[in-house]
Each structure stands twice: as C-alpha cells, then as structure tokens.
Design a protein around this motif. Structure first.
Motif, PDB file in Angstrom:
ATOM      1  N   SER A  66       0.785  -1.238   0.562  1.00 45.37           N
ATOM      2  CA  SER A  66      -0.090   0.015  -0.038  1.00 45.37           C
ATOM      3  C   SER A  66       1.180   1.465  -0.041  1.00 45.37           C
ATOM      4  CB  SER A  66      -0.600   0.062   1.521  1.00 45.37           C
ATOM      5  OG  SER A  66      -0.485  -0.102   1.981  1.00 45.37           O
ATOM      6  N   LEU A  67       0.213   2.125  -0.688  1.00 52.19           N
ATOM      7  CA  LEU A  67       0.550   4.176  -0.244  1.00 52.19           C
ATOM      8  C   LEU A  67      -0.277   4.354   0.520  1.00 52.19           C
ATOM      9  CD1 LEU A  67       2.064   4.588  -3.864  1.00 52.19           C
ATOM     10  CD2 LEU A  67       2.927   3.857  -2.060  1.00 52.19           C
ATOM     11  N   SER A  68       0.199   5.111   1.452  1.00 51.75           N
ATOM     12  CA  SER A  68      -0.595   5.867   2.588  1.00 51.75           C
ATOM     13  C   SER A  68       0.109   7.630   2.058  1.00 51.75           C
ATOM     14  CB  SER A  68      -1.186   5.391   3.741  1.00 51.75           C
ATOM     15  OG  SER A  68      -0.159   5.797   4.500  1.00 51.75           O
ATOM     16  N   LEU A  69      -1.196   8.182   2.987  1.00 54.61           N
ATOM     17  CA  LEU A  69      -0.734   9.869   3.719  1.00 54.61           C
ATOM     18  C   LEU A  69      -0.047   9.516   4.930  1.00 54.61           C
ATOM     19  CD1 LEU A  69      -2.048  11.765   1.203  1.00 54.61           C
ATOM     20  CD2 LEU A  69       0.440  11.326   0.992  1.00 54.61           C
ATOM     21  N   TYR A  70      -0.416   8.254   5.678  1.00 55.23           N
ATOM     22  CA  TYR A  70      -0.526   8.324   6.793  1.00 55.23           C
ATOM     23  C   TYR A  70       0.878   9.044   7.894  1.00 55.23           C
ATOM     24  CZ  TYR A  70      -1.064   6.947  12.000  1.00 55.23           C
ATOM     25  OH  TYR A  70      -0.832   6.649  12.700  1.00 55.23           O
ATOM     26  N   GLY A  71       0.622  10.307   8.923  1.00 52.70           N
ATOM     27  CA  GLY A  71       1.154  10.188   9.716  1.00 52.70           C
ATOM     28  C   GLY A  71       2.414  11.625   9.044  1.00 52.70           C
ATOM     29  N   ASP A  72       1.036  12.433   7.725  1.00 47.39           N
ATOM     30  CA  ASP A  72       1.390  14.088   7.094  1.00 47.39           C
ATOM     31  C   ASP A  72       2.283  13.748   6.913  1.00 47.39           C
ATOM     32  OD1 ASP A  72       0.493  16.270   6.923  1.00 47.39           O
ATOM     33  OD2 ASP A  72       1.024  17.297   8.304  1.00 47.39           O
ATOM     34  N   PRO A  73       3.542  13.204   5.826  1.00 45.55           N
ATOM     35  CA  PRO A  73       4.114  12.879   5.043  1.00 45.55           C
ATOM     36  C   PRO A  73       4.723  14.944   3.973  1.00 45.55           C
ATOM     37  CG  PRO A  73       2.765  11.617   3.553  1.00 45.55           C
ATOM     38  CD  PRO A  73       1.893  11.786   5.164  1.00 45.55           C
ATOM     39  N   ILE A  75       4.392  17.003   1.146  1.00 45.68           N
ATOM     40  CA  ILE A  75       3.766  17.054  -0.168  1.00 45.68           C
ATOM     41  C   ILE A  75       4.357  16.313  -1.547  1.00 45.68           C
ATOM     42  CG2 ILE A  75       2.854  18.736  -2.448  1.00 45.68           C
ATOM     43  CD1 ILE A  75       1.038  18.751  -0.052  1.00 45.68           C
ATOM     44  N   GLY A  76       4.115  15.634  -2.395  1.00 48.95           N
ATOM     45  CA  GLY A  76       4.042  14.826  -3.335  1.00 48.95           C
ATOM     46  C   GLY A  76       5.536  12.993  -2.463  1.00 48.95           C
ATOM     47  N   HIS A  77       5.165  13.153  -1.535  1.00 47.99           N
ATOM     48  CA  HIS A  77       5.687  11.259  -0.524  1.00 47.99           C
ATOM     49  C   HIS A  77       4.305  10.905  -0.225  1.00 47.99           C
ATOM     50  CE1 HIS A  77       9.676  13.831   0.231  1.00 47.99           C
ATOM     51  NE2 HIS A  77       8.922  14.437  -0.381  1.00 47.99           N
ATOM     52  N   ALA A  78       4.999   9.785   0.048  1.00 52.01           N
ATOM     53  CA  ALA A  78       3.913   8.770   0.367  1.00 52.01           C
ATOM     54  C   ALA A  78       4.547   7.951   0.848  1.00 52.01           C
ATOM     55  CB  ALA A  78       2.938   8.481  -0.181  1.00 52.01           C
ATOM     56  N   ASP A  79       4.206   6.885   1.646  1.00 49.31           N
ATOM     57  CA  ASP A  79       4.262   5.936   2.666  1.00 49.31           C
ATOM     58  C   ASP A  79       3.983   4.593   2.026  1.00 49.31           C
ATOM     59  OD1 ASP A  79       6.360   6.939   4.374  1.00 49.31           O
ATOM     60  OD2 ASP A  79       4.754   7.576   6.298  1.00 49.31           O
ATOM     61  N   ILE A  80       5.175   3.389   2.104  1.00 49.54           N
ATOM     62  CA  ILE A  80       4.708   2.270   1.339  1.00 49.54           C
ATOM     63  C   ILE A  80       4.779   1.328   2.764  1.00 49.54           C
ATOM     64  CG2 ILE A  80       7.286   1.639   1.082  1.00 49.54           C
ATOM     65  CD1 ILE A  80       6.394   0.218  -1.373  1.00 49.54           C
ATOM     66  N   ALA A  81       4.309   0.605   2.332  1.00 45.80           N
ATOM     67  CA  ALA A  81       3.856  -1.074   3.157  1.00 45.80           C
ATOM     68  C   ALA A  81       4.014  -2.222   2.550  1.00 45.80           C
ATOM     69  CB  ALA A  81       3.257  -0.715   4.500  1.00 45.80           C
ATOM     70  N   THR A  82       4.512  -2.989   2.282  1.00 49.15           N
ATOM     71  CA  THR A  82       4.336  -4.283   1.921  1.00 49.15           C
ATOM     72  C   THR A  82       4.794  -5.423   2.579  1.00 49.15           C
ATOM     73  OG1 THR A  82       6.021  -3.575   0.133  1.00 49.15           O
ATOM     74  CG2 THR A  82       6.110  -5.408   0.280  1.00 49.15           C
ATOM     75  N   PHE A  83       3.603  -6.821   2.792  1.00 44.24           N
ATOM     76  CA  PHE A  83       3.643  -7.748   3.723  1.00 44.24           C
ATOM     77  C   PHE A  83       3.241  -8.603   2.819  1.00 44.24           C
ATOM     78  CE2 PHE A  83       1.855  -3.563   6.088  1.00 44.24           C
ATOM     79  CZ  PHE A  83       2.972  -3.759   7.157  1.00 44.24           C
ATOM     80  N   ALA A  84       3.884  -9.626   2.873  1.00 42.14           N
ATOM     81  CA  ALA A  84       3.843 -11.356   2.317  1.00 42.14           C
ATOM     82  C   ALA A  84       3.433 -12.119   3.213  1.00 42.14           C
ATOM     83  CB  ALA A  84       4.974 -11.301   1.912  1.00 42.14           C
ATOM     84  N   ARG A  85       2.644 -13.469   2.940  1.00 41.15           N
ATOM     85  CA  ARG A  85       1.804 -13.974   3.625  1.00 41.15           C
ATOM     86  C   ARG A  85       3.588 -14.905   4.277  1.00 41.15           C
ATOM     87  NH1 ARG A  85      -1.722 -17.856   0.207  1.00 41.15           N
ATOM     88  NH2 ARG A  85       0.568 -18.746  -0.606  1.00 41.15           N
ATOM     89  N   VAL A  86       2.830 -15.440   5.888  1.00 35.16           N
ATOM     90  CA  VAL A  86       4.477 -15.724   6.323  1.00 35.16           C
ATOM     91  C   VAL A  86       4.144 -17.285   5.712  1.00 35.16           C
ATOM     92  CG1 VAL A  86       5.013 -16.645   8.413  1.00 35.16           C
ATOM     93  CG2 VAL A  86       4.048 -14.212   7.829  1.00 35.16           C
ATOM     94  N   ASN A  87       2.730 -18.194   5.756  1.00 36.06           N
ATOM     95  CA  ASN A  87       2.742 -20.248   5.693  1.00 36.06           C
ATOM     96  C   ASN A  87       1.732 -19.760   4.843  1.00 36.06           C
ATOM     97  OD1 ASN A  87       3.234 -22.089   5.912  1.00 36.06           O
ATOM     98  ND2 ASN A  87       2.313 -21.945   8.316  1.00 36.06           N
ATOM     99  N   PRO A  88       1.733 -20.671   3.210  1.00 37.91           N
ATOM    100  CA  PRO A  88       3.130 -20.951   2.841  1.00 37.91           C
ATOM    101  C   PRO A  88       3.866 -19.475   2.728  1.00 37.91           C
ATOM    102  CG  PRO A  88       1.493 -21.868   1.727  1.00 37.91           C
ATOM    103  CD  PRO A  88       0.590 -21.355   2.584  1.00 37.91           C
ATOM    104  N   LYS A  89       5.306 -19.637   3.119  1.00 32.85           N
ATOM    105  CA  LYS A  89       5.991 -18.475   2.071  1.00 32.85           C
ATOM    106  C   LYS A  89       5.677 -18.391   0.383  1.00 32.85           C
ATOM    107  CE  LYS A  89       9.943 -15.558   2.441  1.00 32.85           C
ATOM    108  NZ  LYS A  89       9.283 -14.339   1.846  1.00 32.85           N
ATOM    109  N   ILE A  90       6.020 -17.652  -0.444  1.00 32.34           N
ATOM    110  CA  ILE A  90       5.634 -17.643  -1.508  1.00 32.34           C
ATOM    111  C   ILE A  90       6.652 -16.630  -1.679  1.00 32.34           C
ATOM    112  CG2 ILE A  90       4.279 -17.315  -4.077  1.00 32.34           C
ATOM    113  CD1 ILE A  90       2.131 -18.219  -2.506  1.00 32.34           C
ATOM    114  N   PRO A  91       7.728 -16.683  -2.838  1.00 29.05           N
ATOM    115  CA  PRO A  91       9.518 -16.094  -3.230  1.00 29.05           C
ATOM    116  C   PRO A  91       8.444 -15.097  -3.743  1.00 29.05           C
ATOM    117  CG  PRO A  91       9.710 -18.571  -3.091  1.00 29.05           C
ATOM    118  CD  PRO A  91       8.509 -18.399  -3.019  1.00 29.05           C
TER     119      PRO A  91
END
Length: 169
Positions: A66-73, A75-91
């Motif tokens: 995801s990209l978000s504006l949480y935390g008031d970055p 102007i022109g910036h956004a935060d990224i968050a990346t999450f991948a399943r733990v089980n079963p892990k998929i490369p």
C-alpha cells in the motif's frame, strides 16, 4: 502471480494475513492485531490510503502493498508498506507488487515513496534496497510495546519514469 487493486471485500482475508505477520513479530512496527474494519480503514478505503494492491497466487492472497499519507508526509511523498504471507511463504511477492505500486505513485504525481523499516528486519531492508530505495534517515531507539528500543531505517525511492526497480532475480 496476479496483481490487482484491493477492494473493501478483501479486508478480512488481508487482515488475517497481516495479523499472522504481526503475531510472528520481528518484521513490522505494527504490534497489535487489527480488526477487518481497522484494516480497511488503514490500507484500503480510509482517510489516508492512496492505493493498495494485492498479489494473488492460486486465487489466494499472497501479500499486499500500500501507499498512504498516514503521518502527514511532505507534499509529493507517500509511505509504502509491504506484507507477504508467512505460511506458506511464496517467493517474489514484493517484487511482483512493486511495479503496480510504482505506476500508481506516478499517476498520483508523487515525487518520493518512503519506507520506514525496523533495523532488525533484515529481509525488509534487503527488499527495499533491491527495489532501489536509498537510505536517508534513521530514527534511533524507537521503543516497542514491551519497551525494547529498535531503530527504524528510513529509505526512499524517487518516482521517475526513467528509473525502474531492479529486475526480479
């Protein structure tokens, strides 16, 4: 792997995936499991999310970004968050998601994508480096809920049509 935009109906399944990561500990700054409603608000359709993509493998969620504006970055910036399943892990889940996120960032007119990664998250630090993020700041000894201090490394990616992340290995 199929990449698509997340919708509100994905919240329960993606929340379950995220909560498994939170409960495993050690890779996310999130320490308390979320409800599906909180997940939707934080990542899909609340005030701060800009876009959220889901990676599906065999018609099941393998991860999301995801990209978000949480935390008031700035102007022109956004935060990224990346999450991948733990089980079963998929490369390759993060590598598969990033082109869609980067394209969305360009469409949104963003200049930078910011990633804030726990310093003890070796895999997360390596992932963002491989995608072309460069370190620019460090938050020193941010306490976890139990009081344990853990640094946060801030990395950013310049959104530029001429520059693309490293190709998948």
């Amino acid at each position: 792997m199929h990449i698509r935009k997340a919708v509100s109906a994905d919240a329960e399944e993606l929340c379950s995936l995220l909560n498994e990561i939170i409960l495993a500990g050690g890779t996310t700054a999130l320490e308390t499991p979320l409800t599906a409603a909180e997940f939707a608000d934080w990542f899909i359709d609340g005030e701060f999310p800009l876009v959220c993509h889901v990676a599906e493998h065999d018609r099941s969620p393998a991860g999301f970004q995801s990209l978000s504006l949480y935390g008031d970055p700035p102007i022109g910036h956004a935060d990224i968050a990346t999450f991948a399943r733990v089980n079963p892990k998929i490369p390759g889940v993060g590598r598969a998601l990033f082109p869609a996120t980067l394209a969305a960032a360009g469409e949104l007119g963003l200049e930078f994508i910011n990633a804030t990664i726990r310093a003890d998250n070796v895999g997360g630090l390596a992932y963002y480096t491989k995608m072309g993020f460069e370190p620019y700041d460090r938050l020193i000894q941010v306490p976890l809920l139990d009081g344990t201090p853990v640094d946060r490394v801030k990395k950013r990616f310049r959104v530029d049509a001429k520059r693309r992340p490293a190709s998948p290995a």
